[in-house]
Design a protein around this motif. Structure first.
Motif, short mmCIF file in Angstrom:
data_model
loop_
_atom_site.label_atom_id
_atom_site.label_comp_id
_atom_site.label_asym_id
_atom_site.label_seq_id
_atom_site.Cartn_x
_atom_site.Cartn_y
_atom_site.Cartn_z
N LEU A 30 0.85 -1.41 0.00
CA LEU A 30 0.01 -0.09 0.20
C LEU A 30 0.88 1.21 0.00
O LEU A 30 0.24 2.34 -0.37
CB LEU A 30 -0.96 0.10 1.11
CG LEU A 30 -1.96 -0.94 1.12
CD1 LEU A 30 -2.80 -1.07 2.58
CD2 LEU A 30 -3.06 -0.61 0.08
N ALA A 31 1.97 1.05 0.42
CA ALA A 31 2.95 2.38 0.30
C ALA A 31 3.49 2.66 -0.82
O ALA A 31 4.13 3.74 -1.18
CB ALA A 31 4.20 2.05 1.43
N THR A 32 3.55 1.50 -2.00
CA THR A 32 4.39 1.87 -3.27
C THR A 32 3.29 2.73 -4.03
O THR A 32 1.98 3.26 -3.74
CB THR A 32 4.03 0.55 -3.87
OG1 THR A 32 2.72 0.08 -4.24
CG2 THR A 32 4.77 -0.44 -3.31
N ARG A 40 2.74 8.78 -5.93
CA ARG A 40 3.51 8.69 -5.31
C ARG A 40 3.56 7.73 -3.93
O ARG A 40 2.67 7.02 -3.94
CB ARG A 40 3.50 10.13 -4.28
CG ARG A 40 3.41 11.45 -5.43
CD ARG A 40 3.23 12.70 -4.76
NE ARG A 40 1.96 12.80 -4.19
CZ ARG A 40 1.43 12.71 -2.97
NH1 ARG A 40 2.49 12.68 -2.12
NH2 ARG A 40 0.23 13.38 -2.71
N PHE A 41 4.61 7.84 -3.21
CA PHE A 41 4.70 6.87 -2.15
C PHE A 41 3.76 7.44 -0.81
O PHE A 41 3.70 8.66 -0.69
CB PHE A 41 6.09 6.62 -1.62
CG PHE A 41 7.21 5.83 -2.46
CD1 PHE A 41 7.08 4.45 -2.25
CD2 PHE A 41 7.90 6.34 -3.31
CE1 PHE A 41 7.79 3.57 -2.97
CE2 PHE A 41 8.65 5.65 -4.14
CZ PHE A 41 8.78 4.04 -4.01
N THR A 42 3.20 6.33 -0.32
CA THR A 42 2.08 6.80 0.90
C THR A 42 3.23 6.82 2.05
O THR A 42 3.97 5.46 2.03
CB THR A 42 1.14 5.89 1.11
OG1 THR A 42 0.05 6.02 -0.08
CG2 THR A 42 0.27 5.83 2.41
N ASP A 46 1.15 5.57 7.49
CA ASP A 46 -0.34 5.50 7.01
C ASP A 46 -0.52 4.10 6.35
O ASP A 46 -1.60 3.61 6.39
CB ASP A 46 -0.57 6.63 5.90
CG ASP A 46 -0.37 7.84 6.70
OD1 ASP A 46 -0.38 7.92 8.05
OD2 ASP A 46 -0.27 8.96 6.01
N ALA A 47 0.41 3.50 5.58
CA ALA A 47 0.25 2.55 4.93
C ALA A 47 0.11 1.26 5.87
O ALA A 47 -1.00 0.32 5.72
CB ALA A 47 1.20 2.19 3.88
N THR A 70 -5.62 3.60 -5.64
CA THR A 70 -6.05 3.35 -6.89
C THR A 70 -6.73 1.94 -6.94
O THR A 70 -6.97 1.18 -5.68
CB THR A 70 -4.61 2.90 -7.59
OG1 THR A 70 -3.87 1.92 -7.21
CG2 THR A 70 -3.95 4.21 -7.81
N LEU A 71 -7.12 1.45 -8.15
CA LEU A 71 -7.84 -0.01 -8.04
C LEU A 71 -6.69 -1.22 -7.44
O LEU A 71 -7.44 -1.80 -6.67
CB LEU A 71 -8.22 -0.23 -9.42
CG LEU A 71 -8.96 -1.62 -9.71
CD1 LEU A 71 -10.14 -1.70 -8.74
CD2 LEU A 71 -9.00 -1.88 -11.09
#
Length: 446
Positions: A30-32, A40-42, A46-47, A70-71
């Motif tokens: 989820l950070a990608t 952008r990186f999360t 938060d991820a 995103t999806l």
């Protein structure tokens, strides 16, 4: 008994590490940039928060799921929800089976007569049954949702199916993640959305053993186990009590129920009573509710729903045992009798231990949030209780918490999901018999 010789130590460690591994992998994905709509990186905290909330089927978020991910990111969240929900049901149910094999032969035979839902099944059969139940109930929930999105809100067929499946999986697993920035507030007066979601949450919260017994015996209550009876009784009472309480408290609040017609107010009151069973959807603004409503919801969230299911909290059976202990003491009786059966004293101690340790976790989390943030006690208590009970409802302060505050909620979600399960199983499976007893003495109570 030392951990080296404790037969539960390794399974409990594997469960905890397994869920921790899923959280870390999910958080990294989820950070990608592929998961972020801006490419952008999360931030990792938060991820990891979102991954923990998904795996622990909580629903608390620090970023807007609808617009931030995103999806690809939403599919990761959906997979983590399904993994967390099925994993919890499977682990809890298999530990129940392990408990059946841990106790003595005579007690086991008695327990098998009392609870035939699990004792006769091997691991493979139980796994298949859990998968079949979960996927079938999610599909049944998705059908009316898809039809409503398609026919009532003019979604195209792929969008209607995607929204229906996502919310059905999130509902049955008591996760509370939604594809809308305002959760389900846009459907506050729509029973075709609110009721299927509510019923999926209730079924997921009943627990696998209860669902199996209902399927096997139907309305033949004489064959129901004490667990099934207690779960159904407490679920009905808490749903009714929660509906009356929330509806009455918010009836004239113009920021929540006050602007709705009477039928919609009752529907919204019922919907949010269901959410306190440890789902996290909301169809009204939780942050605008009366502080007294928050306090009542704190109690409902802390209790939770049934054991061996997708819900959190200390469980309705634990609350029922404590209630019957109190009634027994007030009546001056010696044995705690529940629905025609006598409870063993070990169950008394287990219920007290789980409840007090849960309360201590919520207290510590609330204290930490008070020290780290400028928010009031009622809001901090609500967030801490929601995290520990893996509910996901929020007064709106979670996204604005500092990283240390987010870390506290991450720890509470993980502890509330994995820690309580491991603790409850450890207490139930422990077989330690004292070879001597100390002299009795009574301290002053009260």
């Amino acid at each position: 008994m030392s951990p080296r010789h404790n037969p539960l130590a390794r399974p409990a460690q594997l469960v905890a590490l397994g869920f921790l591994g899923a959280i870390l992998i999910g958080g990294l994905l989820l950070a990608t940039p592929w998961a972020h709509t801006d490419g952008r990186f999360t931030p990792l905290i938060d991820a990891l928060f979102t991954a923990t909330s998904a795996v622990c089927v909580t629903g608390l978020t620090v970023v807007d799921t609808a617009t931030h991910y995103t999806l690809f990111g939403k599919l990761i969240i959906l997979a983590l929800i399904q993994l967390g929900g099925l994993g919890i049901m499977l682990v809890a149910s298999l530990l129940s089976m392990l408990l059946m094999g841990k106790i003595g032969l005579l007690t086991r035979q008695s327990s098998q007569r009392e609870s035939k839902a699990m004792s006769g099944q091997d691991v493979r059969t139980a796994t298949k049954t859990i998968l079949l139940f979960s996927l079938s109930l999610e599909a049944v929930t998705a059908v009316p949702l898809a039809l409503r999105f398609w026919l009532g809100y003019d979604y195209d067929v792929p969008s209607a199916l995607w929204h229906a499946v996502f919310h059905a999986v999130s509902a049955f697993n008591n996760a509370g993640f939604a594809l809308y920035s305002d959760s389900l507030m846009g459907f506050v007066d729509d029973p075709w959305i609110s009721l299927p979601v509510s019923f999926a949450i209730i079924l997921g919260g009943l627990g696998f053993p209860v669902l199996v017994q209902l399927r096997r015996y139907g309305r033949n209550t004489l064959k129901w186990s004490m667990n099934t009876r207690l779960v159904l009784l407490m679920t009905g009472l808490l749903l009714l009590g929660g509906t009356v309480f929330i509806t009455a408290m918010e009836w004239n609040n113009p920021q929540t129920l006050g602007t709705l017609d009477p039928a919609a107010r009752v529907l919204a009151g019922f919907f949010h009573s269901v959410q306190t069973r440890t789902a996290g959807f909301n169809s009204i603004d939780i942050g605008a509710m009366h502080p007294a409503s928050w306090l009542g919801m704190d109690v409902l969230m802390f209790i939770g729903a049934g054991p061996a299911g997708t819900a959190g909290g200390i469980k309705v059976t634990t609350a029922a045992v404590l209630l019957f202990i109190i009634l027994t003491e007030l009546r001056g009786e010696t044995a705690v009798n529940v629905l025609g059966k006598r409870l063993s004293r070990s169950i008394h101690r287990q219920a007290l231990t789980v409840t007090l340790l849960g309360a201590a976790a919520v207290f510590a989390g609330t204290m930490g949030l008070l020290l780290l943030t400028p928010y009031s006690l009622d809001r901090c208590l609500f967030e801490a209780t929601s995290a520990f009970a893996t509910v996901g409802l929020s007064t709106g302060i979670t996204p604005d918490l500092p990283d240390a505050g987010k870390s506290i909620l991450i720890a509470l979600m993980y502890l509330g999901r994995v820690g309580v399960l491991s603790l409850g199983s450890a207490l139930a499976l422990r077989d330690r018999k004292a070879l001597y007893e100390l002299p009795k003495e009574r301290p002053a109570i009260g």
